[in-house]
Design a protein around this motif. Structure first.
Motif, short mmCIF file in Angstrom:
data_model
loop_
_atom_site.label_atom_id
_atom_site.label_comp_id
_atom_site.label_asym_id
_atom_site.label_seq_id
_atom_site.Cartn_x
_atom_site.Cartn_y
_atom_site.Cartn_z
N LYS A 22 -5.37 -1.02 5.50
CA LYS A 22 -4.60 -1.72 6.53
C LYS A 22 -5.27 -1.61 7.90
CE LYS A 22 0.08 -1.70 6.25
NZ LYS A 22 0.46 -3.02 5.74
N LYS A 23 -6.11 -0.57 8.04
CA LYS A 23 -6.87 -0.44 9.30
C LYS A 23 -8.24 -1.11 9.18
CE LYS A 23 -4.73 3.98 10.34
NZ LYS A 23 -4.90 5.42 10.15
N HIS A 24 -8.40 -1.89 8.14
CA HIS A 24 -9.66 -2.60 7.86
C HIS A 24 -10.84 -1.64 7.72
CE1 HIS A 24 -9.39 -7.14 8.01
NE2 HIS A 24 -8.22 -6.68 7.71
N ASP A 25 -10.60 -0.59 6.98
CA ASP A 25 -11.64 0.40 6.73
C ASP A 25 -12.50 -0.09 5.55
OD1 ASP A 25 -13.13 2.51 5.75
OD2 ASP A 25 -11.60 4.02 6.19
N ILE A 45 -11.26 -10.33 -2.05
CA ILE A 45 -11.31 -11.10 -0.79
C ILE A 45 -9.89 -11.36 -0.29
CG2 ILE A 45 -11.92 -13.36 0.20
CD1 ILE A 45 -14.31 -13.31 -1.92
N THR A 46 -9.03 -11.78 -1.24
CA THR A 46 -7.63 -12.03 -0.86
C THR A 46 -6.98 -10.76 -0.32
OG1 THR A 46 -7.55 -13.62 -2.67
CG2 THR A 46 -5.44 -12.99 -1.73
N LEU A 47 -7.26 -9.67 -0.99
CA LEU A 47 -6.69 -8.39 -0.54
C LEU A 47 -7.18 -8.05 0.88
CD1 LEU A 47 -5.14 -5.75 -1.32
CD2 LEU A 47 -7.30 -4.86 -2.17
N TRP A 48 -8.47 -8.23 1.08
CA TRP A 48 -9.08 -7.90 2.37
C TRP A 48 -8.50 -8.75 3.50
CZ3 TRP A 48 -11.74 -4.17 4.53
CH2 TRP A 48 -12.48 -4.40 5.70
N GLU A 99 -2.40 -7.05 6.05
CA GLU A 99 -1.16 -6.84 6.80
C GLU A 99 0.08 -7.01 5.92
OE1 GLU A 99 -2.02 -11.15 6.97
OE2 GLU A 99 -3.23 -9.35 7.19
N LYS A 100 -0.10 -7.76 4.81
CA LYS A 100 1.05 -7.97 3.92
C LYS A 100 1.24 -6.82 2.94
CE LYS A 100 0.52 -12.99 3.79
NZ LYS A 100 0.06 -14.09 2.95
N LEU A 101 0.24 -5.99 2.87
CA LEU A 101 0.25 -4.92 1.87
C LEU A 101 1.21 -3.80 2.24
CD1 LEU A 101 -1.19 -3.64 -0.63
CD2 LEU A 101 -2.83 -2.68 0.98
N ARG A 102 2.00 -3.39 1.24
CA ARG A 102 2.85 -2.22 1.46
C ARG A 102 2.17 -1.04 0.78
NH1 ARG A 102 8.88 -4.34 0.19
NH2 ARG A 102 7.80 -5.59 -1.33
N GLU A 103 2.15 0.05 1.48
CA GLU A 103 1.31 1.17 1.05
C GLU A 103 1.58 1.64 -0.38
OE1 GLU A 103 1.76 3.95 4.23
OE2 GLU A 103 0.76 2.60 5.63
N GLN A 104 2.84 1.55 -0.78
CA GLN A 104 3.18 2.06 -2.13
C GLN A 104 2.84 1.04 -3.21
OE1 GLN A 104 5.44 1.58 0.32
NE2 GLN A 104 5.63 3.67 1.12
N GLU A 105 2.39 -0.12 -2.81
CA GLU A 105 2.30 -1.18 -3.80
C GLU A 105 0.89 -1.73 -3.99
OE1 GLU A 105 5.10 -4.03 -2.46
OE2 GLU A 105 6.80 -2.74 -2.88
N LEU A 106 -0.09 -0.95 -3.68
CA LEU A 106 -1.46 -1.44 -3.78
C LEU A 106 -1.76 -1.99 -5.17
CD1 LEU A 106 -4.33 -1.73 -2.57
CD2 LEU A 106 -4.82 0.55 -3.42
N LYS A 107 -1.43 -1.19 -6.17
CA LYS A 107 -1.79 -1.57 -7.53
C LYS A 107 -1.09 -2.86 -7.97
CE LYS A 107 -1.77 0.16 -12.18
NZ LYS A 107 -1.32 1.22 -13.06
N SER A 108 0.23 -2.90 -7.77
CA SER A 108 0.95 -4.09 -8.24
C SER A 108 0.53 -5.32 -7.44
CB SER A 108 2.45 -3.89 -8.17
OG SER A 108 2.81 -3.48 -6.89
N TYR A 109 0.19 -5.12 -6.17
CA TYR A 109 -0.26 -6.23 -5.34
C TYR A 109 -1.58 -6.79 -5.90
CZ TYR A 109 -1.12 -8.75 -0.93
OH TYR A 109 -1.33 -9.72 0.02
#
Lengths: 181, 290
Positions: free
Chosen positions: A11-14, A55-58, A62-72
């Motif tokens: 989320k911090k674009h690391d 690419i979509t993830l990157w 901002e839409k990503l919720r921290e607990q949901e990385l895998k399902s996202y």
């Protein structure tokens, strides 16, 4: 490193987090794409889909919720695979199981609805460990019935029948709770 | 609106199932994925890494594979039932090979399973005397490539024959539709030259293809048909090939357009993965045809 930590860094674009996610998730995503496409995509196509997922993830951190990385990531992988299958050939038959269909946007809304997620987890508890594994193999990893049968040492008809029964059980479960299915 | 499986959105306890045996070897190269990612998203250009070329069997095998399917299609498309002179065939293949890119080669390689390779090698040995196990790069001559193309085509015909005949023997088509060696797309004459079946695009042949397709589609839903995943893949490829061949003819002759579109739609609806869950309106499709 945990998914939550990775998601936080992402989320911090690391960039190093992104690199790590690609290392960790490429085999998993590849399996899903490969099983879903059932021979309909070349290795290059699958690599493109895989890259497209990242690419979509990157681009949407901002839409990503921290607990949901895998399902996202899984959600993106499935939808990108379907898009690719449609794009590569009009001859390609896409076999999205006609199990429990609902309108696209409603599905996403339902997924975000925590009540539904709790219900879904409860629904899965109706099944034995063995049956749950078959459901997961079939719906999450898109393994074919013959493959599941071979892995589980069962005959194909038995696997089919378990899946059929599971569908019907889930369908009734959600209907009883007022979900439109 | 596109409909999706509700499971696509579910987050469940798959975490518990992330065991190694769920992850399969897919041939996807993580480095290639990263390269594509960095090329498009470019968070950092310096991370672009060289891609390992993915020729599965080396350049020779790739050329052979390329010549195999595309060459076959090109020959079929260009011969229109006339006798093929070896020189012309060679030229076609060389032109075709030049146009192929990595993606196409990977696609072609993917279609050839080890079992299929072995069967083709056996044909090459038994019918043409090539010792495939001890081939050297200098043995891969233009003539060898031509022979390989036709061995592959013949093997394709054998697979097709077995599937169609099995369906017909099970009662899904008239006995007159049985595939014989004479129906094979190509034959090799006594001078070692290859000739395309002169009746390839005849009205009768086209109709037979269609009726055979229907026979297989109907048999496909019969548990007794017992086809494996590999057979299924072969079947799809065979019928796609039929369709492409026939479509080529349709473009030239402007005949059978509607019929062939219907045939293809039938294939598309019927030959699906996990067919066990589908009830297909085959009877309706067949009635429409009759």
């Amino acid at each position: 490193m945990s998914d939550e930590e990775l998601a936080r860094r992402l989320k911090k674009h690391d960039e190093s987090a992104m690199e790590e996610i690609m290392e960790v998730y490429t085999p998993y995503i590849s399996t899903i794409i490969n099983n879903m496409s059932k021979g309909g995509l070349t290795i290059s196509d699958m690599e493109e889909v895989c890259a497209d997922v990242f690419i979509t993830l990157w681009k949407n951190t901002e839409k990503l919720r921290e607990q949901e990385l895998k399902s996202y990531i899984i959600g993106i992988a499935k939808s990108r695979t379907i898009d690719k299958l449609r794009a590569v050939s009009s001859k390609q038959t896409i076999d999205i199981e006609d199990i429990i269909y609902i309108e696209d946007n409603t599905a996403e809304d339902m997924y975000k609805n925590s009540d539904f997620r709790i219900d879904f987890e409860q629904a899965l508890q109706m099944f034995s460990e063995d049956d749950r594994e078959i459901i997961v193999r079939y719906y999450y990893y898109y393994q074919t019935v013959p493959k599941i049968a071979a892995i589980k040492g069962m005959n194909k008809e038995a696997v089919k029948s378990k899946i059929r029964r599971a569908k019907s059980k889930l369908e009734s479960f959600f209907r009883e709770r007022g979900y439109k299915i | 609106m596109m409909k999706r499986n509700i499971f696509d959105y579910m987050e469940t306890d798959t975490q518990n199932y992330d065991k190694d045996n769920f992850i399969e070897e897919t041939g996807i190269n993580t480095e290639n994925v990263k390269k594509l990612f960095y090329k498009a998203a470019a968070p950092s250009a310096k991370k672009v890494r060289p891609v390992r070329r993915r020729f599965m069997y080396g350049l020779a095998a790739a050329l052979i594979s390329a010549a195999t399917i595309v060459g076959t299609m090109a020959v079929v498309a260009q011969t229109n039932g006339e006798i093929v002179e070896p020189k012309e065939t060679q030229k076609t293949e060389q032109n075709t090979i030049k146009k192929l890119d990595d993606k196409k080669i990977a696609e072609l390689n993917k279609k050839i399973s080890m079992e299929d390779e072995q069967a083709i090698s056996k044909l090459m040995y038994e019918e043409l005397g090539y010792d495939m196990k001890n081939m050297k790069s200098s043995d891969i001559t233009p003539q060898y490539e031509i022979d390989y193309v036709f061995a592959k085509a013949k093997y394709g015909n054998i697979v097709y024959r077995d599937l169609v005949n099995k369906a017909i023997e099970m009662g899904y088509g008239d006995k007159s539709l049985m595939v014989t060696d004479e129906d094979f797309d190509y034959v090799r004459n006594e001078n070692g030259e290859y000739t395309a079946n002169k009746d390839f695009y005849s009205d009768e042949t086209l109709k037979k293809y269609y009726l055979r397709t229907i026979a297989c589609c109907k048999a496909y839903n019969d548990p007794e048909f017992h086809i494996t995943d590999e057979d299924r893949l072969r079947m799809i490829n065979m019928f796609n090939k039929d369709y492409q061949n026939i479509y080529q003819a349709v473009n030239e002759s402007e005949k059978y357009n509607d019929t062939m579109i219907k045939a293809y739609e039938l294939i598309e609806k019927t030959i699906v993965p996990e067919s066990g869950y589908r009830e297909l309106p085959l009877d309706n499709a067949t009635k429409e045809e009759s």
